[in-house]
Design an enzyme around this catalytic site. Structure first.
Site, PDB file in Angstrom:
ATOM      1  CG  HIS A   1      -1.653  -1.055   1.646  1.00  0.00           C
ATOM      2  ND1 HIS A   1      -3.007  -1.039   1.453  1.00  0.00           N
ATOM      3  CD2 HIS A   1      -1.366  -2.262   2.207  1.00  0.00           C
ATOM      4  CE1 HIS A   1      -3.521  -2.196   1.871  1.00  0.00           C
ATOM      5  NE2 HIS A   1      -2.552  -2.946   2.334  1.00  0.00           N
TER       6      HIS A   1
ATOM      7  CB  THR B   1       0.581   6.399   4.099  1.00  0.00           C
ATOM      8  OG1 THR B   1       1.489   7.333   3.503  1.00  0.00           O
ATOM      9  CG2 THR B   1       1.356   5.298   4.790  1.00  0.00           C
TER      10      THR B   1
ATOM     11  CD  GLU C   1      -0.769   1.633   4.355  1.00  0.00           C
ATOM     12  OE1 GLU C   1      -0.291   2.425   3.501  1.00  0.00           O
ATOM     13  OE2 GLU C   1      -1.978   1.364   4.428  1.00  0.00           O
TER      14      GLU C   1
ATOM     15  CG  ASP D   1      -3.177   1.813  -1.873  1.00  0.00           C
ATOM     16  OD1 ASP D   1      -4.348   1.610  -2.222  1.00  0.00           O
ATOM     17  OD2 ASP D   1      -2.693   1.360  -0.823  1.00  0.00           O
TER      18      ASP D   1
HETATM   19 ZN   LIG Z   1      -4.057   0.628   0.637  1.00  0.00          ZN
END
Ligand SMILES: [Zn+2]
Length: 253
Positions: free
Chosen positions: A26, A28, A91, A142
Site C-alpha cells: 500500500h 499511505t 504500508e 495504491d
Molecule cells: Zn491501501
C-alpha cells in the site's frame, strides 16, 4: 536491518486462518512518516498494517504478524474475501500529491529486505505479492502507477508472465476452447482470464467505468499502456500470456 518496535497499533484482531499466503503493498497517501505513524496507531481510525516503511528506509512493525491487521478492507483475490486474515500488509510512506512522492532508494531497499524475509518465512508465492489495487480495483489505486513493480519482478519478488513456446499452445486450440465456453468477444475473454488470474470482475461485468478501472489496475501492476481502447490488443496479449503461464505451469493450489 533492524525493525523498529517503538510504535504499536491497537487496530487488529485474531486471524481467521493460520495460513499467511499473500503480501499486500500500500501507500499511505499521507504527507510524512510521523502523520502515518499517528494515523495507523490511532484507535479511532480503525486501520493498521503490519509494517510501515519510511522514505529513509526505516521499517516500523506496528502489528504482530500473528495478528490480523486491518489494511485490505473490502477486497477479493481468487475467491478469498477476507484478505486481512491471510496476508501481511505493508504500508509505504508515500503520497502522490505531497513531498514524499518518490519511491526513494532507501525505501525500496528496505522493502526488498522485508519482502525477502517474509517470502522465505511464509513460503509466499511470487503471484501473491500484490498491490491494494489488485484486490480492490474499484476502490483503491495504491501503490499507484509509479510503484516499481519491475524492480520487484527483476529480483523475483513479484510475478511477471514469461514468454512461452506457442507451439505448445497454438492459437486455434485456445480459440476453440473460448468458443466452446461462449467467450466470443475480446471483453468477455479478458474478464474471464482476469478472474482466473485472481481479480474480482463483478462490477466490471456490468459497467464500462468499472471495466476500465480493472484494466487500469492490471496495467499499473504489469506496466502496460494506460488507455485500454488505444492498446486493446497489446493488453489482451499480456493478459492471455499471463493466463497461459498459469495454466501451463499448473501449480495453482
Ligand atoms: Zn491501501
Amino acid at each position: 536491518m533492524k525493525l523498529i518496535h517503538n510504535f504499536k497499533s491497537p487496530n487488529f484482531n485474531e486471524r481467521k486462518s493460520n495460513n499467511i499466503e499473500i503480501i499486500i503493498i500500500h501507500y499511505t497517501a499521507l504527507n510524512s512518516i510521523s502523520s502515518s505513524l499517528k494515523y495507523l496507531c490511532s484507535k479511532k481510525n480503525k486501520v493498521s498494517s503490519h509494517y510501515l516503511i519510511s522514505q529513509s528506509g526505516k521499517i516500523y512493525n506496528l502489528v504482530s504478524e500473528k495478528k490480523r491487521a486491518w489494511h485490505a478492507g473490502q477486497s477479493y483475490w481468487r475467491g478469498n474475501t477476507d484478505i486481512n486474515s491471510t496476508s501481511i500488509g505493508i504500508e509505504l510512506d508515500y503520497s502522490p500529491s505531497e513531498k514524499n512522492n518518490k519511491f526513494s532508494l532507501k525505501l525500496n531497499s528496505a522493502l526488498i529486505f522485508l519482502l525477502n524475509k517474509l517470502i522465505k518465512k511464509y513460503k509466499i508465492r511470487s503471484e501473491n505479492i500484490l498491490g491494494h489495487s489488485d484486490i480492490a480495483p474499484y476502490r483503491k489505486v495504491d501503490p499507484g502507477k509509479n510503484f516499481p513493480w519491475q524492480m520487484l519482478e527483476n529480483k523475483k519478488l513479484s510475478y511477471s508472465p514469461q514468454l512461452i513456446n506457442r507451439v505448445d499452445f497454438p492459437n486455434h486450440l485456445i480459440n476453440k476452447w473460448f468458443q466452446k465456453n461462449k467467450l466470443n468477444s475480446i471483453k468477455k475473454k479478458t474478464l474471464f482470464m482476469l478472474n482466473f488470474i485472481g481479480y474480482d470482475i463483478s462490477l466490471a461485468l456490468k459497467n464500462k467505468i468499472y471495466f476500465n478501472k480493472l484494466i487500469e489496475a492490471y496495467s499499473n501492476h504489469y506496466k502496460l499502456y494506460k488507455n485500454y481502447y488505444y492498446n486493446k490488443k497489446k493488453i489482451y496479449d499480456v493478459i492471455e500470456l499471463h493466463f497461459l503461464n498459469l495454466i501451463l505451469t499448473n501449480n495453482r493450489k
